[in-house]
Design a protein around this motif. Sequence first.
Motif, PDB file in Angstrom:
ATOM      1  N   ILE A 192       0.822  -1.216   0.000  1.00  0.00           N
ATOM      2  CA  ILE A 192       0.000   0.000   0.000  1.00  0.00           C
ATOM      3  C   ILE A 192       0.856   1.265   0.000  1.00  0.00           C
ATOM      4  O   ILE A 192       2.042   1.227   0.309  1.00  0.00           O
ATOM      5  N   TRP A 193       0.226   2.351  -0.336  1.00  0.00           N
ATOM      6  CA  TRP A 193       0.861   3.676  -0.199  1.00  0.00           C
ATOM      7  C   TRP A 193       0.726   4.079   1.262  1.00  0.00           C
ATOM      8  O   TRP A 193      -0.369   4.138   1.803  1.00  0.00           O
ATOM      9  N   GLY A 194       1.862   4.329   1.935  1.00  0.00           N
ATOM     10  CA  GLY A 194       1.817   4.542   3.381  1.00  0.00           C
ATOM     11  C   GLY A 194       1.940   3.203   4.081  1.00  0.00           C
ATOM     12  O   GLY A 194       1.902   2.145   3.442  1.00  0.00           O
ATOM     13  N   THR A 195       2.060   3.240   5.376  1.00  0.00           N
ATOM     14  CA  THR A 195       2.311   2.010   6.139  1.00  0.00           C
ATOM     15  C   THR A 195       1.409   1.965   7.357  1.00  0.00           C
ATOM     16  O   THR A 195       1.256   2.960   8.066  1.00  0.00           O
ATOM     17  N   ASP A 196       0.813   0.812   7.619  1.00  0.00           N
ATOM     18  CA  ASP A 196       0.021   0.615   8.832  1.00  0.00           C
ATOM     19  C   ASP A 196       0.928  -0.043   9.876  1.00  0.00           C
ATOM     20  O   ASP A 196       1.038  -1.272   9.938  1.00  0.00           O
ATOM     21  N   GLU A 197       1.592   0.800  10.682  1.00  0.00           N
ATOM     22  CA  GLU A 197       2.592   0.259  11.615  1.00  0.00           C
ATOM     23  C   GLU A 197       1.964  -0.593  12.711  1.00  0.00           C
ATOM     24  O   GLU A 197       2.643  -1.423  13.314  1.00  0.00           O
ATOM     25  N   SER A 198       0.658  -0.434  12.958  1.00  0.00           N
ATOM     26  CA  SER A 198       0.023  -1.205  14.028  1.00  0.00           C
ATOM     27  C   SER A 198       0.073  -2.709  13.744  1.00  0.00           C
ATOM     28  O   SER A 198       0.165  -3.520  14.663  1.00  0.00           O
ATOM     29  N   VAL A 199       0.025  -3.079  12.472  1.00  0.00           N
ATOM     30  CA  VAL A 199       0.105  -4.505  12.112  1.00  0.00           C
ATOM     31  C   VAL A 199       1.508  -5.043  12.418  1.00  0.00           C
ATOM     32  O   VAL A 199       1.660  -6.157  12.939  1.00  0.00           O
ATOM     33  N   PHE A 200       2.536  -4.244  12.130  1.00  0.00           N
ATOM     34  CA  PHE A 200       3.919  -4.656  12.439  1.00  0.00           C
ATOM     35  C   PHE A 200       4.086  -4.821  13.952  1.00  0.00           C
ATOM     36  O   PHE A 200       4.664  -5.804  14.412  1.00  0.00           O
ATOM     37  N   ASN A 201       3.584  -3.868  14.723  1.00  0.00           N
ATOM     38  CA  ASN A 201       3.655  -3.971  16.188  1.00  0.00           C
ATOM     39  C   ASN A 201       2.936  -5.222  16.690  1.00  0.00           C
ATOM     40  O   ASN A 201       3.456  -5.960  17.526  1.00  0.00           O
ATOM     41  N   MET A 202       1.737  -5.437  16.172  1.00  0.00           N
ATOM     42  CA  MET A 202       0.917  -6.559  16.639  1.00  0.00           C
ATOM     43  C   MET A 202       1.632  -7.892  16.396  1.00  0.00           C
ATOM     44  O   MET A 202       1.750  -8.721  17.293  1.00  0.00           O
ATOM     45  N   VAL A 203       2.128  -8.079  15.187  1.00  0.00           N
ATOM     46  CA  VAL A 203       2.768  -9.363  14.850  1.00  0.00           C
ATOM     47  C   VAL A 203       4.104  -9.516  15.575  1.00  0.00           C
ATOM     48  O   VAL A 203       4.369 -10.536  16.228  1.00  0.00           O
ATOM     49  N   LEU A 204       4.957  -8.491  15.504  1.00  0.00           N
ATOM     50  CA  LEU A 204       6.317  -8.618  16.041  1.00  0.00           C
ATOM     51  C   LEU A 204       6.373  -8.599  17.566  1.00  0.00           C
ATOM     52  O   LEU A 204       7.313  -9.120  18.151  1.00  0.00           O
ATOM     53  N   CYS A 205       5.376  -8.005  18.210  1.00  0.00           N
ATOM     54  CA  CYS A 205       5.404  -7.908  19.676  1.00  0.00           C
ATOM     55  C   CYS A 205       4.554  -8.961  20.377  1.00  0.00           C
ATOM     56  O   CYS A 205       4.653  -9.124  21.591  1.00  0.00           O
ATOM     57  N   GLN A 206       3.711  -9.671  19.614  1.00  0.00           N
ATOM     58  CA  GLN A 206       2.818 -10.650  20.244  1.00  0.00           C
ATOM     59  C   GLN A 206       3.162 -12.100  19.944  1.00  0.00           C
ATOM     60  O   GLN A 206       2.998 -12.967  20.796  1.00  0.00           O
ATOM     61  N   ARG A 207       3.650 -12.391  18.738  1.00  0.00           N
ATOM     62  CA  ARG A 207       3.880 -13.789  18.363  1.00  0.00           C
ATOM     63  C   ARG A 207       5.130 -14.349  19.056  1.00  0.00           C
ATOM     64  O   ARG A 207       6.080 -13.612  19.313  1.00  0.00           O
ATOM     65  N   ASN A 208       5.116 -15.659  19.302  1.00  0.00           N
ATOM     66  CA  ASN A 208       6.298 -16.263  19.924  1.00  0.00           C
ATOM     67  C   ASN A 208       7.444 -16.364  18.916  1.00  0.00           C
ATOM     68  O   ASN A 208       7.232 -16.286  17.702  1.00  0.00           O
ATOM     69  N   TYR A 209       8.639 -16.543  19.429  1.00  0.00           N
ATOM     70  CA  TYR A 209       9.834 -16.499  18.574  1.00  0.00           C
ATOM     71  C   TYR A 209       9.826 -17.583  17.494  1.00  0.00           C
ATOM     72  O   TYR A 209      10.199 -17.332  16.344  1.00  0.00           O
ATOM     73  N   ALA A 210       9.393 -18.795  17.854  1.00  0.00           N
ATOM     74  CA  ALA A 210       9.364 -19.881  16.866  1.00  0.00           C
ATOM     75  C   ALA A 210       8.360 -19.563  15.750  1.00  0.00           C
ATOM     76  O   ALA A 210       8.631 -19.792  14.563  1.00  0.00           O
ATOM     77  N   GLN A 211       7.212 -19.023  16.143  1.00  0.00           N
ATOM     78  CA  GLN A 211       6.193 -18.648  15.162  1.00  0.00           C
ATOM     79  C   GLN A 211       6.706 -17.541  14.244  1.00  0.00           C
ATOM     80  O   GLN A 211       6.472 -17.567  13.027  1.00  0.00           O
ATOM     81  N   LEU A 212       7.405 -16.575  14.814  1.00  0.00           N
ATOM     82  CA  LEU A 212       7.937 -15.482  13.991  1.00  0.00           C
ATOM     83  C   LEU A 212       8.971 -15.985  12.995  1.00  0.00           C
ATOM     84  O   LEU A 212       9.084 -15.450  11.890  1.00  0.00           O
ATOM     85  N   GLY A 213       9.724 -17.011  13.369  1.00  0.00           N
ATOM     86  CA  GLY A 213      10.655 -17.618  12.413  1.00  0.00           C
ATOM     87  C   GLY A 213       9.915 -18.094  11.164  1.00  0.00           C
ATOM     88  O   GLY A 213      10.377 -17.888  10.030  1.00  0.00           O
ATOM     89  N   LEU A 214       8.741 -18.693  11.367  1.00  0.00           N
ATOM     90  CA  LEU A 214       7.902 -19.121  10.223  1.00  0.00           C
ATOM     91  C   LEU A 214       7.354 -17.930   9.450  1.00  0.00           C
ATOM     92  O   LEU A 214       7.299 -17.948   8.216  1.00  0.00           O
ATOM     93  N   VAL A 215       6.942 -16.882  10.183  1.00  0.00           N
ATOM     94  CA  VAL A 215       6.429 -15.670   9.524  1.00  0.00           C
ATOM     95  C   VAL A 215       7.498 -15.088   8.595  1.00  0.00           C
ATOM     96  O   VAL A 215       7.210 -14.703   7.456  1.00  0.00           O
ATOM     97  N   PHE A 216       8.744 -15.029   9.084  1.00  0.00           N
ATOM     98  CA  PHE A 216       9.838 -14.475   8.268  1.00  0.00           C
ATOM     99  C   PHE A 216      10.045 -15.321   7.005  1.00  0.00           C
ATOM    100  O   PHE A 216      10.267 -14.780   5.911  1.00  0.00           O
ATOM    101  N   GLN A 217       9.967 -16.654   7.148  1.00  0.00           N
ATOM    102  CA  GLN A 217      10.109 -17.530   5.980  1.00  0.00           C
ATOM    103  C   GLN A 217       8.981 -17.295   4.971  1.00  0.00           C
ATOM    104  O   GLN A 217       9.217 -17.229   3.753  1.00  0.00           O
TER     105      GLN A 217
END
Length: 325
Positions: A192-217
């Motif tokens: 999108i044009w512009g960025t919704d930073e709340s989604v980045f905060n929600m995912v990166l600050c709430q998900r567990n580390y193992a789950q985030l490894g999958l998100v990055f993949q």
Amino acid sequence: MNQSGYPYPQSSPTVVPVQGFNPRQDAEVLRKAMKGFGTDEKTIINVLTKRSNAQRLEIAVQFKTLYGKDLIKELKSELSGNFENTIVALMTPLPQFYAKELHDAISGLGTDEDVLIEVMCTLTNAEIYIIREAYEKTYHRNLESDLKGDTSGHFKRLMVALCSAGRDESMVTDQQKAAADAQALYNAGEKIWGTDESVFNMVLCQRNYAQLGLVFQEYQRITGHDLEKAIKSEFSGDIQEGLLSVVRAIKNKQAFFAKRLYKSMKGLGTNDRDLIRLVVTRCEIDMGEIKKEYKANHKESLADAIKGDCSGDYKKCLLALIGES
């Protein structure tokens, strides 16, 4: 729980609790090292760098019982400079030490965002809870309120999210949810044009580390590049650094700390406060792994970097703490 009251695994500490610990004997040895003309700095280093934080605190109790004096005050009166600062850091309970570092980062002239990022982006929920309590007890202030008052915009929201210590720590993974989160990050940023930073905060600050490894993949699969590239293109300033630090700490926490150590010593002058904090807070956890990452990524050993950048008893003390004395 380890002896500092934190639930992290001690993966490769360079400072471990000494066997056959005798706090009374250590108190007597330290008293002798500081009594009379001159100070026996070598003995102080040998005792305090070979004991865990919990053991050092026991020595301080014994010292006060035996001599009616505060060990930290006695050490401060005998030592000076960065060597003194390192020894005082070693003698401070870890939660109080972190609380002071955060307080000073917030309340000094301007805000030291790098310290806030380093601490808030790398600790577990339990660690953050303990530090919040120590902060309130020491300064009679609320850490979250102080972070809100001293930061702004997207970065403020990231700090508040991390301070709330609401991350899932189950390490349970779900490939479908990872794909959905990766798509949500793409939709909130690059798509999108512009960025919704709340989604980045929600995912990166709430998900567990193992789950985030999958998100990055999944993000790499969807876009053909990693999430770090997206963060660099979508954000700037403190929020960019904060989000990048969260991602890097999740990918490889020891490499993250190795880079912080490198930055503390390279460039215009040494940031001794950062160097001391990093060595003191990681020596009982994963300094062995951090040293490996340092050598792999920065083409010299951490010990050689310290030898080239520090001197005297300060250098000897740091080398002892990283297991290189």
